[in-house]
Motif scaffolding. Structure first.
Motif, PDB file in Angstrom:
ATOM      1  N   THR A 305       0.659  -1.166   0.027  1.00  0.00           N
ATOM      2  CA  THR A 305      -0.012  -0.040  -0.008  1.00  0.00           C
ATOM      3  C   THR A 305       0.876   1.340  -0.081  1.00  0.00           C
ATOM      4  O   THR A 305       0.734   2.319  -0.778  1.00  0.00           O
ATOM      5  N   LEU A 306       1.966   1.191   0.671  1.00  0.00           N
ATOM      6  CA  LEU A 306       2.835   2.485   0.881  1.00  0.00           C
ATOM      7  C   LEU A 306       3.685   2.444  -0.421  1.00  0.00           C
ATOM      8  O   LEU A 306       3.862   3.764  -0.870  1.00  0.00           O
ATOM      9  N   SER A 309       0.962   4.716  -2.433  1.00  0.00           N
ATOM     10  CA  SER A 309       0.607   5.810  -1.973  1.00  0.00           C
ATOM     11  C   SER A 309       1.831   6.892  -1.916  1.00  0.00           C
ATOM     12  O   SER A 309       1.634   8.216  -1.755  1.00  0.00           O
ATOM     13  N   ARG A 310       3.181   6.427  -2.142  1.00  0.00           N
ATOM     14  CA  ARG A 310       4.119   7.684  -1.854  1.00  0.00           C
ATOM     15  C   ARG A 310       4.223   8.341  -3.163  1.00  0.00           C
ATOM     16  O   ARG A 310       4.926   9.147  -3.378  1.00  0.00           O
ATOM     17  N   ALA A 314      -1.026   8.992  -7.482  1.00  0.00           N
ATOM     18  CA  ALA A 314      -1.980   7.965  -7.021  1.00  0.00           C
ATOM     19  C   ALA A 314      -2.946   8.381  -6.326  1.00  0.00           C
ATOM     20  O   ALA A 314      -3.052   9.192  -5.461  1.00  0.00           O
ATOM     21  N   PHE A 316      -6.659   7.123  -4.118  1.00  0.00           N
ATOM     22  CA  PHE A 316      -7.531   6.133  -3.695  1.00  0.00           C
ATOM     23  C   PHE A 316      -9.049   6.357  -3.811  1.00  0.00           C
ATOM     24  O   PHE A 316      -9.386   7.505  -2.686  1.00  0.00           O
TER      25      PHE A 316
END
Length: 490
Positions: A305-306, A309-310, A314, A316
């Motif tokens: 997940t990281l 998200s970094r 991106a 969500f």
């Protein structure tokens, strides 16, 4: 000093230790099954379809009971399974400490293999096992165990016979030949009885504009494009991250749920009692446990997940269920409960389905396999499509007939892949308990072979004449003299 204290000893020292362990354990055990033939053609004791981690573990387990299988895999050598082809995670999701297919042999474990090359400090610092490094370990595992793997061998048909022999049509080197086996094992992985689950909303959409997360694909083609990913599981995160790292202009995750699941309930079920006892549970409990895990869903790994998200590009999108997809030229109009997204490409991470139509090689047996929807009717609210479609397996992973007598010999085919989970638990593919499943199946097959050949084994027992004594180990006493001597001594 031990190998752990001398990382520089390397693989050569580990392999020497492993050879000694094999000698100590008597592996492989002596062959004992009488050879079989049909019409002058040899019949293999065990054929295994698949040479990934399940097939390799079963090879070692069978060697422990004196059976040497042949493994058939359509992939080229060193590319069996998903690890170096369709898998896209950076690391495995399982804890590094799990022994996986080591079969209780410490020197055959990933830990031993890793430390032999990189040292104990590197092992201590390691968080999760890199995916491609796991593939390297499996390549080594195959080599040091001497597995008889036939790469480039694709099974195209399976036909069980009433006499207990299974006919297996195999395509290799441009031609099809028929192999014969007394027992056939399907070690065919997560999609072992089906394939990718494709949502209805993609019907009629140009295949060049979408992919399933399990497809082999060059993600470099997504550079500069606006990409959507349907789903929020591990493979969705891996696909999204790979697209971002390949230069996608943006990636929108389209997630039906309003919140991502946080707890991996499957991990919470991993205790020996369930590992070894799933098959013995009442049907209602088998269903309840597997349905609960399915309904709760497995969260994507923290690191995966990281990895997504970094990236600033991106997004969500939660509470964003896809309703339909329309193709407008080379663009996709993706209608969701949160609005319409205009995208260049869509990746669906919607898992796998048990769908026999996707596995034409099993067309001859598919209509005859008994499924769980014939065995069990769940309570209202507990319905589960995956579980209903799962095969109702016997105690040794064997298929059972939907209608008794319609396909004799079907029970000589053993389902050692993910769809066995409802009947037996997750012992036939996942890393945590793969050794347990392989050992259970191997020992069971040994017992079946002995039962089936009982007359030959009894005749062999009767003719066994290797003397333990040769008659020189003692002298005959003069019993009369001994009696008289003992009487006189009183």
């Amino acid at each position: 000093m031990s190998l752990i204290e001398q990382p520089s000893a390397g693989l050569a020292a580990l392999e020497e230790r492993l050879r000694d362990d094999f000698v100590t354990l008597g592996w492989p055990a002596k062959a004992w099954i009488p050879p079989t033939s049909r019409d002058g053609r040899p019949v293999h004791d065990v054929l295994v379809i698949g040479a990934g981690q399940a097939g390799l573990a079963l090879h070692v387990a069978l060697g422990m009971v004196g059976i040497q299988p042949v493994l058939l895999d359509k992939a080229p050598q060193d590319f069996e399974g998903p690890w170096a082809t369709t898998a896209r995670m950076e690391t495995l999701r399982s804890p590094k400490e799990l022994t996986g297919p080591a079969m209780g042999i410490a020197s055959l474990s990933f830990r031993a293999w890793f430390i032999a090359q990189f040292g104990l400090d590197a092992w201590t610092a390691l968080d999760k096992i890199p995916r491609l490094q796991w593939m390297d370990y499996l390549r080594w595992y195959r080599r040091v165990t001497g597995a008889d793997v036939r790469n480039g061998h694709e099974v195209v048909a399976v036909r069980p016979q009433a006499d207990g022999v299974v006919q297996v049509d195999v395509r290799a080197d441009g031609r099809i030949s028929t192999w014969l086996a007394r027992r056939l094992v399907l070690a065919t992985g997560r999609d072992g009885l089906g394939g990718a689950q494709i949502p209805d909303f993609l019907q009629g959409v140009d295949r060049a504009l979408w992919a399933h997360s399990s497809d082999e694909m060059d993600y470099g083609r997504l550079a500069g494009k606006h990409v959507g990913v349907v789903g929020a599981g591990a493979s969705a995160m891996d696909s999204a991250a790979t697209a971002l790292e390949s230069g996608a202009a943006s990636v929108d995750l389209l997630v039906r749920r309003k919140e991502l699941p946080r707890i991996n309930k499957s991990k919470g079920s991993g205790v020996p009692g369930l590992t070894h006892g799933q098959y013995l549970l009442p049907d209602a409990w088998k269903w309840r446990i597997r349905h609960y895990i399915n309904a709760q869903q497995v969260p994507p790994p923290h690191g995966s997940t990281l990895r997504v998200s970094r990236h600033a590009n991106a997004f969500f999108n939660l509470g964003c269920a896809v309703q339909k997809v329309e193709q407008q030229g080379r663009k996709l109009h993706v209608h969701t409960s949160a609005g319409m997204f205009v995208l260049d490409f869509l990746i669906v991470s919607t898992g796998f389905a048990i769908d026999w139509s996707l596995r034409p090689e099993f067309a001859d047996i598919a209509p005859h396999v008994r499924l769980w929807n014939q065995r069990f009717t769940p309570a209202a609210g507990q319905e589960d499509t995956e579980l209903s479609a799962s095969p109702d397996l016997g105690p040794l992973f064997e298929f059972q007939e939907k209608t008794p007598g319609e396909q004799p010999g079907l029970d000589h085919i053993h389902c050692f892949c993910y769809p066995a989970a409802l009947s037996h638990g997750t012992v036939s593919g996942d890393i945590p308990a793969i050794s347990d499943g392989a050992r259970k199946l191997a020992q069971g097959l040994a017992s079946l072979f002995y039962r089936d050949d009982i007359e030959q084994h009894f005749a062999r027992l009767q003719s066994y004449a290797e003397p333990e004594l040769d008659g020189t180990e003692w002298t005959h006493a003069d019993s009369a003299a001994r009696v008289k001597a003992l009487c006189n001594a009183i």
